[in-house]
Design a protein around this motif. Sequence first.
Motif, PDB file in Angstrom:
ATOM      1  N   ILE A  55       0.838  -1.207   0.000  1.00 49.26           N
ATOM      2  CA  ILE A  55       0.000   0.000   0.000  1.00 49.26           C
ATOM      3  C   ILE A  55       0.866   1.248   0.000  1.00 49.26           C
ATOM      4  O   ILE A  55       0.683   2.163  -0.812  1.00 49.26           O
ATOM      5  CB  ILE A  55      -0.947  -0.012   1.214  1.00 49.26           C
ATOM      6  CG1 ILE A  55      -1.953  -1.147   1.097  1.00 49.26           C
ATOM      7  CG2 ILE A  55      -1.658   1.340   1.356  1.00 49.26           C
ATOM      8  CD1 ILE A  55      -2.778  -1.369   2.352  1.00 49.26           C
ATOM      9  N   ARG A  56       1.848   1.303   0.912  1.00 48.13           N
ATOM     10  CA  ARG A  56       2.699   2.489   1.031  1.00 48.13           C
ATOM     11  C   ARG A  56       3.560   2.691  -0.224  1.00 48.13           C
ATOM     12  O   ARG A  56       3.763   3.824  -0.674  1.00 48.13           O
ATOM     13  CB  ARG A  56       3.586   2.379   2.265  1.00 48.13           C
ATOM     14  CG  ARG A  56       2.849   2.479   3.597  1.00 48.13           C
ATOM     15  CD  ARG A  56       2.101   3.776   3.712  1.00 48.13           C
ATOM     16  NE  ARG A  56       1.631   4.026   5.076  1.00 48.13           N
ATOM     17  CZ  ARG A  56       0.575   4.761   5.373  1.00 48.13           C
ATOM     18  NH1 ARG A  56      -0.130   5.317   4.399  1.00 48.13           N
ATOM     19  NH2 ARG A  56       0.215   4.951   6.627  1.00 48.13           N
ATOM     20  N   THR A  58       2.842   1.759  -3.286  1.00 52.11           N
ATOM     21  CA  THR A  58       1.971   2.248  -4.354  1.00 52.11           C
ATOM     22  C   THR A  58       1.693   3.733  -4.178  1.00 52.11           C
ATOM     23  O   THR A  58       1.736   4.518  -5.139  1.00 52.11           O
ATOM     24  CB  THR A  58       0.652   1.459  -4.377  1.00 52.11           C
ATOM     25  OG1 THR A  58       0.931   0.074  -4.593  1.00 52.11           O
ATOM     26  CG2 THR A  58      -0.269   1.978  -5.467  1.00 52.11           C
ATOM     27  N   GLU A  59       1.415   4.144  -2.947  1.00 51.09           N
ATOM     28  CA  GLU A  59       1.165   5.565  -2.669  1.00 51.09           C
ATOM     29  C   GLU A  59       2.390   6.405  -3.028  1.00 51.09           C
ATOM     30  O   GLU A  59       2.270   7.495  -3.599  1.00 51.09           O
ATOM     31  CB  GLU A  59       0.808   5.749  -1.195  1.00 51.09           C
ATOM     32  CG  GLU A  59      -0.532   5.151  -0.796  1.00 51.09           C
ATOM     33  CD  GLU A  59      -0.772   5.185   0.703  1.00 51.09           C
ATOM     34  OE1 GLU A  59      -1.920   4.936   1.127  1.00 51.09           O
ATOM     35  OE2 GLU A  59       0.194   5.454   1.462  1.00 51.09           O
ATOM     36  N   CYS A  62       2.851   6.657  -6.835  1.00 49.71           N
ATOM     37  CA  CYS A  62       1.848   7.586  -7.363  1.00 49.71           C
ATOM     38  C   CYS A  62       2.267   9.029  -7.092  1.00 49.71           C
ATOM     39  O   CYS A  62       2.104   9.915  -7.949  1.00 49.71           O
ATOM     40  CB  CYS A  62       0.481   7.302  -6.749  1.00 49.71           C
ATOM     41  SG  CYS A  62      -0.289   5.773  -7.326  1.00 49.71           S
ATOM     42  N   GLY A  63       2.826   9.251  -5.913  1.00 53.01           N
ATOM     43  CA  GLY A  63       3.308  10.582  -5.573  1.00 53.01           C
ATOM     44  C   GLY A  63       4.474  11.025  -6.437  1.00 53.01           C
ATOM     45  O   GLY A  63       4.668  12.218  -6.680  1.00 53.01           O
ATOM     46  N   SER A  70      -5.047   3.607  -6.927  1.00 52.13           N
ATOM     47  CA  SER A  70      -4.989   3.490  -5.473  1.00 52.13           C
ATOM     48  C   SER A  70      -5.198   2.036  -5.084  1.00 52.13           C
ATOM     49  O   SER A  70      -5.699   1.233  -5.874  1.00 52.13           O
ATOM     50  CB  SER A  70      -6.052   4.371  -4.803  1.00 52.13           C
ATOM     51  OG  SER A  70      -7.355   3.954  -5.185  1.00 52.13           O
ATOM     52  N   SER A  72      -6.257  -0.451  -1.520  1.00 55.25           N
ATOM     53  CA  SER A  72      -6.709  -0.497  -0.137  1.00 55.25           C
ATOM     54  C   SER A  72      -6.737  -1.945   0.326  1.00 55.25           C
ATOM     55  O   SER A  72      -6.657  -2.871  -0.487  1.00 55.25           O
ATOM     56  CB  SER A  72      -8.100   0.140   0.016  1.00 55.25           C
ATOM     57  OG  SER A  72      -9.041  -0.541  -0.801  1.00 55.25           O
TER      58      SER A  72
END
Length: 437
Positions: A55-56, A58-59, A62-63, A70, A72
Amino acid sequence: MIIVIGGGPAGRMAAVRLASAGREVTLLEQRALGGQCVHDGCMLVCGLNDVARAIRNTEFLCGCGVAAGSVSVRYPEVMRSLEKVQARLSEILERETLEAGVKVEYGVTAEVRDGRVVVDGVVREAEAVVVACGAEMYVPDVPGADLPGTYTARTIRSMPALPKRMAIIGGGISAAEFAYIFSAFGVEVMLFARHELLSILPERMHKAVRRDLSSVKIYEHHALERVLGSDAVSGVVAGGETFACDAVLFATGMRPSSPHVSGVQKGKDGSIIVNERMETSVPGVYACGDVTGAPYFTPVSRLQGFAAADAILGNPRTVDLSRVPFTVVLGLDYTVCPTAGETGMTFSSPNIAGPGSMWHVSDGSVGTMELTVAPESGKIVGFASSGPGTGVVGTYLGYLVRKGVTVHEFSPMLEVHPIPDGLYSMIRFAEGHLEKK
Protein backbone atom coordinates in the motif's frame (compact mmCIF):
# COMPACT_ATOMS: atom_id res chain seq x y z
CA MET A 1 12.64 -41.77 25.95
CA ILE A 2 13.26 -38.02 25.91
CA ILE A 3 10.21 -35.76 26.28
CA VAL A 4 10.14 -32.27 24.78
CA ILE A 5 7.36 -29.92 25.90
CA GLY A 6 6.54 -27.27 23.31
CA GLY A 7 6.73 -27.30 19.51
CA GLY A 8 8.02 -23.78 18.90
CA PRO A 9 11.48 -22.97 17.50
CA ALA A 10 13.32 -24.10 20.64
CA GLY A 11 11.47 -27.34 21.33
CA ARG A 12 11.24 -28.43 17.73
CA MET A 13 14.96 -27.85 17.11
CA ALA A 14 15.82 -29.81 20.25
CA ALA A 15 13.53 -32.67 19.26
CA VAL A 16 14.82 -32.88 15.68
CA ARG A 17 18.45 -32.77 16.82
CA LEU A 18 17.89 -35.55 19.35
CA ALA A 19 15.92 -37.76 16.97
CA SER A 20 18.48 -37.27 14.22
CA ALA A 21 21.09 -38.58 16.66
CA GLY A 22 19.07 -41.76 17.07
CA ARG A 23 17.32 -40.98 20.33
CA GLU A 24 13.65 -41.78 20.97
CA VAL A 25 11.83 -38.47 21.29
CA THR A 26 8.23 -37.49 21.99
CA LEU A 27 7.23 -33.85 21.45
CA LEU A 28 4.14 -32.58 23.27
CA GLU A 29 2.32 -29.60 21.75
CA GLN A 30 -1.05 -28.13 22.69
CA ARG A 31 -2.04 -26.57 19.35
CA ALA A 32 0.27 -26.67 16.27
CA LEU A 33 3.98 -26.72 15.53
CA GLY A 34 5.70 -23.41 14.94
CA GLY A 35 5.06 -21.72 18.26
CA GLN A 36 4.60 -18.01 18.67
CA CYS A 37 6.87 -17.21 15.72
CA VAL A 38 4.59 -18.86 13.14
CA HIS A 39 1.21 -18.14 14.71
CA ASP A 40 1.38 -14.92 16.74
CA GLY A 41 4.71 -13.26 16.04
CA CYS A 42 7.21 -13.13 13.21
CA MET A 43 5.11 -14.67 10.45
CA LEU A 44 1.99 -12.75 11.47
CA VAL A 45 3.90 -9.48 11.21
CA CYS A 46 5.58 -10.54 7.95
CA GLY A 47 2.24 -11.32 6.32
CA LEU A 48 0.60 -8.09 7.45
CA ASN A 49 3.66 -5.99 6.70
CA ASP A 50 3.86 -7.27 3.11
CA VAL A 51 0.37 -5.88 2.55
CA ALA A 52 1.16 -2.63 4.37
CA ARG A 53 4.32 -2.06 2.32
CA ALA A 54 2.46 -2.75 -0.91
CA ILE A 55 0.00 0.00 0.00
CA ARG A 56 2.70 2.49 1.03
CA ASN A 57 4.90 1.73 -1.99
CA THR A 58 1.97 2.25 -4.35
CA GLU A 59 1.17 5.57 -2.67
CA PHE A 60 4.81 6.65 -2.97
CA LEU A 61 5.10 5.77 -6.68
CA CYS A 62 1.85 7.59 -7.36
CA GLY A 63 3.31 10.58 -5.57
CA CYS A 64 6.38 10.36 -7.83
CA GLY A 65 4.11 10.50 -10.87
CA VAL A 66 5.23 7.13 -12.24
CA ALA A 67 2.11 5.19 -11.25
CA ALA A 68 -1.59 5.91 -11.02
CA GLY A 69 -4.50 4.52 -9.07
CA SER A 70 -4.99 3.49 -5.47
CA VAL A 71 -4.97 0.36 -3.38
CA SER A 72 -6.71 -0.50 -0.14
CA VAL A 73 -6.76 -3.47 2.20
CA ARG A 74 -9.48 -6.12 2.45
CA TYR A 75 -8.80 -6.87 6.09
CA PRO A 76 -11.03 -9.91 6.75
CA GLU A 77 -9.70 -11.54 3.59
CA VAL A 78 -6.12 -10.75 4.64
CA MET A 79 -6.56 -12.48 7.97
CA ARG A 80 -8.34 -15.51 6.48
CA SER A 81 -5.67 -15.94 3.82
CA LEU A 82 -2.89 -15.40 6.34
CA GLU A 83 -4.27 -18.14 8.57
CA LYS A 84 -4.16 -20.53 5.60
CA VAL A 85 -0.50 -19.65 4.99
CA GLN A 86 0.32 -20.12 8.67
CA ALA A 87 -1.43 -23.50 8.65
CA ARG A 88 0.61 -24.48 5.62
CA LEU A 89 3.83 -23.47 7.39
CA SER A 90 2.82 -25.57 10.38
CA GLU A 91 2.15 -28.55 8.09
CA ILE A 92 5.64 -28.21 6.59
CA LEU A 93 7.20 -28.10 10.04
CA GLU A 94 5.20 -31.16 11.07
CA ARG A 95 6.39 -33.13 8.05
CA GLU A 96 10.03 -32.19 8.71
CA THR A 97 9.68 -33.13 12.38
CA LEU A 98 8.05 -36.49 11.73
CA GLU A 99 10.54 -37.32 9.01
CA ALA A 100 13.35 -36.71 11.51
CA GLY A 101 11.87 -39.47 13.66
CA VAL A 102 10.10 -37.41 16.32
CA LYS A 103 6.78 -38.62 17.70
CA VAL A 104 4.37 -35.69 18.07
CA GLU A 105 1.36 -35.61 20.40
CA TYR A 106 -1.13 -32.72 20.11
CA GLY A 107 -3.69 -31.33 22.52
CA VAL A 108 -2.19 -32.76 25.69
CA THR A 109 -1.68 -31.04 29.02
CA ALA A 110 1.86 -31.51 30.31
CA GLU A 111 3.37 -30.62 33.67
CA VAL A 112 6.82 -31.04 35.18
CA ARG A 113 6.75 -31.68 38.92
CA ASP A 114 10.15 -32.00 40.60
CA GLY A 115 11.64 -33.56 37.49
CA ARG A 116 8.74 -35.90 36.70
CA VAL A 117 6.59 -35.40 33.61
CA VAL A 118 2.82 -35.64 34.07
CA VAL A 119 0.77 -35.82 30.85
CA ASP A 120 -3.00 -35.50 31.21
CA GLY A 121 -2.63 -36.55 34.84
CA VAL A 122 -0.48 -39.61 34.13
CA VAL A 123 3.21 -39.81 35.04
CA ARG A 124 5.51 -40.69 32.14
CA GLU A 125 9.01 -42.00 32.49
CA ALA A 126 11.71 -40.04 30.71
CA GLU A 127 15.49 -40.14 30.79
CA ALA A 128 15.56 -36.38 30.09
CA VAL A 129 13.03 -33.57 29.72
CA VAL A 130 13.29 -30.41 27.60
CA VAL A 131 10.92 -27.63 28.66
CA ALA A 132 10.31 -25.25 25.76
CA CYS A 133 6.84 -23.95 26.51
CA GLY A 134 7.55 -20.40 25.39
CA ALA A 135 6.10 -17.15 26.68
CA GLU A 136 2.70 -15.53 26.87
CA MET A 137 1.59 -12.03 25.93
CA TYR A 138 1.91 -9.61 28.81
CA VAL A 139 -1.07 -7.31 29.39
CA PRO A 140 -0.68 -4.60 32.06
CA ASP A 141 -3.00 -4.84 35.04
CA VAL A 142 -5.12 -1.75 34.46
CA PRO A 143 -8.90 -1.28 34.66
CA GLY A 144 -10.66 -2.23 31.43
CA ALA A 145 -7.77 -4.28 30.00
CA ASP A 146 -10.16 -7.18 29.34
CA LEU A 147 -12.96 -5.21 27.66
CA PRO A 148 -14.29 -6.36 24.27
CA GLY A 149 -12.22 -4.52 21.69
CA THR A 150 -8.89 -5.13 23.44
CA TYR A 151 -6.41 -7.39 21.65
CA THR A 152 -2.92 -8.83 21.68
CA ALA A 153 -0.93 -10.32 18.81
CA ARG A 154 -2.45 -13.67 19.74
CA THR A 155 -6.07 -12.47 19.57
CA ILE A 156 -5.85 -9.81 16.82
CA ARG A 157 -7.14 -12.33 14.28
CA SER A 158 -10.49 -12.24 16.11
CA MET A 159 -10.95 -8.52 15.32
CA PRO A 160 -13.93 -8.62 12.91
CA ALA A 161 -13.10 -5.47 10.97
CA LEU A 162 -10.69 -2.57 10.97
CA PRO A 163 -11.53 -0.03 13.67
CA LYS A 164 -11.69 3.66 12.90
CA ARG A 165 -9.29 4.58 15.70
CA MET A 166 -6.85 2.22 17.44
CA ALA A 167 -4.67 2.74 20.51
CA ILE A 168 -1.48 0.67 20.49
CA ILE A 169 0.17 0.28 23.88
CA GLY A 170 3.93 -0.25 23.95
CA GLY A 171 7.22 1.31 22.92
CA GLY A 172 9.15 -1.67 21.56
CA ILE A 173 9.51 -3.55 18.30
CA SER A 174 6.03 -5.10 18.14
CA ALA A 175 4.27 -1.85 18.99
CA ALA A 176 6.10 0.05 16.24
CA GLU A 177 5.54 -2.71 13.67
CA PHE A 178 1.80 -2.94 14.35
CA ALA A 179 1.53 0.86 14.28
CA TYR A 180 3.07 0.91 10.80
CA ILE A 181 0.81 -1.90 9.60
CA PHE A 182 -2.53 -0.59 10.82
CA SER A 183 -1.83 3.01 9.82
CA ALA A 184 -1.08 1.75 6.29
CA PHE A 185 -4.40 -0.11 6.44
CA GLY A 186 -6.16 3.24 6.92
CA VAL A 187 -6.70 3.11 10.67
CA GLU A 188 -6.13 6.25 12.74
CA VAL A 189 -3.41 4.93 15.04
CA MET A 190 -2.24 6.36 18.35
CA LEU A 191 0.82 4.79 19.97
CA PHE A 192 1.38 5.18 23.71
CA ALA A 193 4.87 4.42 25.04
CA ARG A 194 5.77 4.39 28.72
CA HIS A 195 9.22 5.75 27.85
CA GLU A 196 10.85 6.51 24.47
CA LEU A 197 9.81 4.71 21.31
CA LEU A 198 12.36 2.15 20.07
CA SER A 199 15.12 3.27 22.41
CA ILE A 200 17.03 0.13 21.34
CA LEU A 201 17.78 1.75 17.96
CA PRO A 202 20.66 4.17 17.37
CA GLU A 203 19.66 7.82 17.50
CA ARG A 204 20.54 8.28 13.83
CA MET A 205 17.75 5.89 12.84
CA HIS A 206 14.99 7.65 14.74
CA LYS A 207 14.33 10.23 12.03
CA ALA A 208 13.67 7.49 9.47
CA VAL A 209 11.46 5.63 11.96
CA ARG A 210 9.38 8.77 12.46
CA ARG A 211 9.05 9.11 8.69
CA ASP A 212 7.81 5.52 8.39
CA LEU A 213 5.35 6.26 11.21
CA SER A 214 4.43 9.75 10.00
CA SER A 215 0.72 8.93 9.98
CA VAL A 216 0.85 7.60 13.56
CA LYS A 217 0.25 9.89 16.53
CA ILE A 218 3.06 8.98 18.93
CA TYR A 219 2.76 9.79 22.63
CA GLU A 220 5.94 9.04 24.53
CA HIS A 221 6.08 9.08 28.33
CA HIS A 222 2.37 8.26 28.37
CA ALA A 223 1.88 5.22 30.57
CA LEU A 224 -1.52 3.55 30.20
CA GLU A 225 -3.74 4.11 33.24
CA ARG A 226 -7.04 2.57 32.18
CA VAL A 227 -9.13 1.45 29.22
CA LEU A 228 -12.50 3.19 29.05
CA GLY A 229 -15.84 1.65 28.16
CA SER A 230 -18.64 -0.52 29.54
CA ASP A 231 -19.58 -3.13 26.94
CA ALA A 232 -16.81 -2.18 24.50
CA VAL A 233 -13.73 0.01 24.26
CA SER A 234 -14.46 3.73 23.99
CA GLY A 235 -11.08 5.21 24.87
CA VAL A 236 -7.96 5.12 27.03
CA VAL A 237 -6.42 7.24 29.73
CA ALA A 238 -2.66 7.56 29.33
CA GLY A 239 -0.24 10.06 30.80
CA GLY A 240 -3.10 11.78 32.58
CA GLU A 241 -4.95 12.49 29.31
CA THR A 242 -8.06 10.90 27.79
CA PHE A 243 -8.12 9.70 24.18
CA ALA A 244 -11.10 8.31 22.26
CA CYS A 245 -10.65 5.02 20.38
CA ASP A 246 -12.64 1.91 19.51
CA ALA A 247 -9.87 -0.70 19.76
CA VAL A 248 -6.80 -1.27 21.90
CA LEU A 249 -3.86 -3.45 20.89
CA PHE A 250 -1.47 -4.43 23.67
CA ALA A 251 2.10 -4.80 22.41
CA THR A 252 3.62 -4.61 25.86
CA GLY A 253 6.03 -7.51 25.80
CA MET A 254 5.97 -11.10 26.96
CA ARG A 255 6.35 -13.14 30.13
CA PRO A 256 7.76 -16.69 30.36
CA SER A 257 5.00 -19.31 30.49
CA SER A 258 6.07 -21.64 33.31
CA PRO A 259 3.20 -22.11 35.81
CA HIS A 260 3.00 -25.82 34.98
CA VAL A 261 6.68 -26.36 35.83
CA SER A 262 7.49 -26.75 39.54
CA GLY A 263 10.49 -27.75 41.56
CA VAL A 264 13.01 -25.86 39.41
CA GLN A 265 14.67 -22.56 40.20
CA LYS A 266 12.93 -19.57 38.59
CA GLY A 267 13.42 -15.84 38.27
CA LYS A 268 10.97 -13.25 39.57
CA ASP A 269 9.30 -13.09 36.15
CA GLY A 270 8.73 -16.84 36.07
CA SER A 271 11.68 -17.52 33.75
CA ILE A 272 13.30 -20.91 34.29
CA ILE A 273 16.93 -20.49 35.28
CA VAL A 274 19.43 -22.66 33.40
CA ASN A 275 23.19 -23.10 33.36
CA GLU A 276 25.49 -23.00 30.32
CA ARG A 277 24.28 -26.50 29.40
CA MET A 278 20.65 -25.28 29.37
CA GLU A 279 20.06 -27.56 32.37
CA THR A 280 17.78 -26.43 35.20
CA SER A 281 18.39 -26.82 38.91
CA VAL A 282 16.90 -30.33 38.60
CA PRO A 283 19.33 -32.76 36.92
CA GLY A 284 17.96 -34.17 33.68
CA VAL A 285 15.49 -31.31 33.19
CA TYR A 286 16.51 -28.79 30.54
CA ALA A 287 14.83 -25.58 29.39
CA CYS A 288 15.32 -23.44 26.29
CA GLY A 289 13.72 -20.62 24.35
CA ASP A 290 11.38 -17.92 25.64
CA VAL A 291 10.59 -19.81 28.86
CA THR A 292 14.13 -18.97 30.00
CA GLY A 293 13.46 -15.24 29.60
CA ALA A 294 14.66 -12.41 27.37
CA PRO A 295 15.75 -11.84 24.68
CA TYR A 296 12.58 -13.13 23.04
CA PHE A 297 14.08 -13.71 19.58
CA THR A 298 13.42 -16.78 17.43
CA PRO A 299 17.10 -17.29 16.44
CA VAL A 300 18.06 -17.36 20.12
CA SER A 301 15.39 -19.97 20.80
CA ARG A 302 16.66 -22.15 17.97
CA LEU A 303 20.25 -22.00 19.19
CA GLN A 304 19.16 -22.78 22.73
CA GLY A 305 17.14 -25.74 21.48
CA PHE A 306 20.21 -27.12 19.72
CA ALA A 307 22.30 -26.47 22.84
CA ALA A 308 19.89 -28.34 25.12
CA ALA A 309 19.87 -31.32 22.77
CA ASP A 310 23.64 -31.33 22.43
CA ALA A 311 24.05 -31.26 26.21
CA ILE A 312 21.80 -34.33 26.50
CA LEU A 313 23.87 -36.02 23.78
CA GLY A 314 27.05 -35.32 25.71
CA ASN A 315 28.35 -32.55 23.44
CA PRO A 316 27.57 -29.35 25.38
CA ARG A 317 27.89 -25.98 23.68
CA THR A 318 27.57 -22.43 24.99
CA VAL A 319 25.07 -20.01 23.47
CA ASP A 320 26.72 -16.59 23.23
CA LEU A 321 24.13 -13.86 23.77
CA SER A 322 26.60 -10.98 24.00
CA ARG A 323 25.67 -9.71 20.54
CA VAL A 324 22.22 -10.64 19.24
CA PRO A 325 21.41 -8.94 15.91
CA PHE A 326 17.77 -7.92 15.47
CA THR A 327 15.56 -6.20 12.91
CA VAL A 328 12.58 -3.87 13.23
CA VAL A 329 10.34 -4.21 10.15
CA LEU A 330 8.59 -0.97 9.17
CA GLY A 331 8.72 0.73 5.77
CA LEU A 332 12.44 -0.04 5.94
CA ASP A 333 14.22 -2.80 7.80
CA TYR A 334 16.18 -1.47 10.78
CA THR A 335 18.90 -3.99 11.59
CA VAL A 336 21.25 -3.63 14.57
CA CYS A 337 24.14 -5.69 15.91
CA PRO A 338 24.88 -4.22 19.37
CA THR A 339 28.43 -3.35 20.41
CA ALA A 340 28.05 -5.30 23.67
CA GLY A 341 29.70 -2.49 25.62
CA GLU A 342 32.81 -2.32 23.45
CA THR A 343 33.88 1.14 22.34
CA GLY A 344 35.43 2.19 19.07
CA MET A 345 35.37 4.62 16.18
CA THR A 346 31.93 5.00 14.60
CA PHE A 347 31.45 5.74 10.92
CA SER A 348 28.01 6.74 9.62
CA SER A 349 26.40 7.86 6.38
CA PRO A 350 23.19 7.55 4.35
CA ASN A 351 22.65 4.12 2.84
CA ILE A 352 22.95 3.40 -0.88
CA ALA A 353 20.29 2.96 -3.55
CA GLY A 354 19.24 -0.44 -4.83
CA PRO A 355 16.21 -2.69 -5.29
CA GLY A 356 13.38 -1.38 -3.13
CA SER A 357 14.98 2.01 -2.52
CA MET A 358 15.88 3.39 -5.96
CA TRP A 359 12.90 5.73 -6.21
CA HIS A 360 13.47 6.94 -2.66
CA VAL A 361 16.68 8.69 -3.67
CA SER A 362 14.39 11.58 -4.64
CA ASP A 363 13.42 12.27 -1.03
CA GLY A 364 16.49 10.87 0.73
CA SER A 365 14.61 8.04 2.45
CA VAL A 366 17.03 5.25 1.46
CA GLY A 367 18.05 4.63 5.08
CA THR A 368 21.24 5.03 7.06
CA MET A 369 24.16 2.92 8.24
CA GLU A 370 26.66 2.95 11.08
CA LEU A 371 29.79 0.91 11.68
CA THR A 372 31.79 0.81 14.92
CA VAL A 373 35.40 -0.36 14.66
CA ALA A 374 38.15 -0.85 17.24
CA PRO A 375 40.80 1.62 15.96
CA GLU A 376 43.87 -0.40 16.95
CA SER A 377 42.87 -3.85 15.69
CA GLY A 378 40.27 -2.90 13.08
CA LYS A 379 37.84 -5.38 14.64
CA ILE A 380 34.19 -4.68 13.83
CA VAL A 381 32.41 -4.38 17.17
CA GLY A 382 28.92 -3.45 15.98
CA PHE A 383 26.82 -2.03 13.17
CA ALA A 384 23.40 -0.69 12.30
CA SER A 385 21.77 -0.39 8.90
CA SER A 386 18.35 0.63 7.67
CA GLY A 387 17.04 -0.08 4.19
CA PRO A 388 15.22 -2.82 2.25
CA GLY A 389 16.35 -6.29 3.27
CA THR A 390 19.07 -5.28 5.73
CA GLY A 391 18.15 -8.22 7.94
CA VAL A 392 19.73 -10.61 5.41
CA VAL A 393 23.00 -8.68 5.38
CA GLY A 394 22.87 -8.39 9.17
CA THR A 395 22.54 -12.14 9.59
CA TYR A 396 25.89 -12.93 8.00
CA LEU A 397 27.79 -9.83 9.02
CA GLY A 398 26.53 -10.32 12.57
CA TYR A 399 28.07 -13.78 12.60
CA LEU A 400 31.41 -12.40 11.42
CA VAL A 401 31.30 -9.73 14.12
CA ARG A 402 30.75 -12.44 16.74
CA LYS A 403 33.79 -14.25 15.29
CA GLY A 404 35.94 -11.14 15.71
CA VAL A 405 36.47 -10.31 12.02
CA THR A 406 38.38 -7.10 11.20
CA VAL A 407 37.80 -4.56 8.44
CA HIS A 408 41.16 -5.66 6.97
CA GLU A 409 39.97 -9.25 6.64
CA PHE A 410 36.57 -8.24 5.30
CA SER A 411 37.49 -5.59 2.72
CA PRO A 412 38.49 -8.00 -0.14
CA MET A 413 34.98 -9.48 -0.18
CA LEU A 414 33.05 -9.31 -3.43
CA GLU A 415 29.50 -8.08 -2.95
CA VAL A 416 26.46 -9.05 -4.99
CA HIS A 417 25.31 -6.06 -7.00
CA PRO A 418 22.93 -4.32 -6.86
CA ILE A 419 21.87 -4.46 -3.22
CA PRO A 420 20.32 -1.66 -1.15
CA ASP A 421 22.82 -1.97 1.71
CA GLY A 422 26.23 -0.31 1.65
CA LEU A 423 27.92 -1.69 4.75
CA TYR A 424 30.50 -3.40 2.53
CA SER A 425 31.59 0.00 1.17
CA MET A 426 31.66 1.50 4.64
CA ILE A 427 33.90 -1.35 5.83
CA ARG A 428 36.33 -0.55 3.01
CA PHE A 429 36.16 3.14 3.87
CA ALA A 430 36.89 2.35 7.53
CA GLU A 431 39.90 0.24 6.54
CA GLY A 432 41.29 3.05 4.42
CA HIS A 433 40.77 5.54 7.24
CA LEU A 434 42.60 3.34 9.75
CA GLU A 435 45.48 2.76 7.36
CA LYS A 436 45.92 6.52 6.91
CA LYS A 437 46.00 6.97 10.68
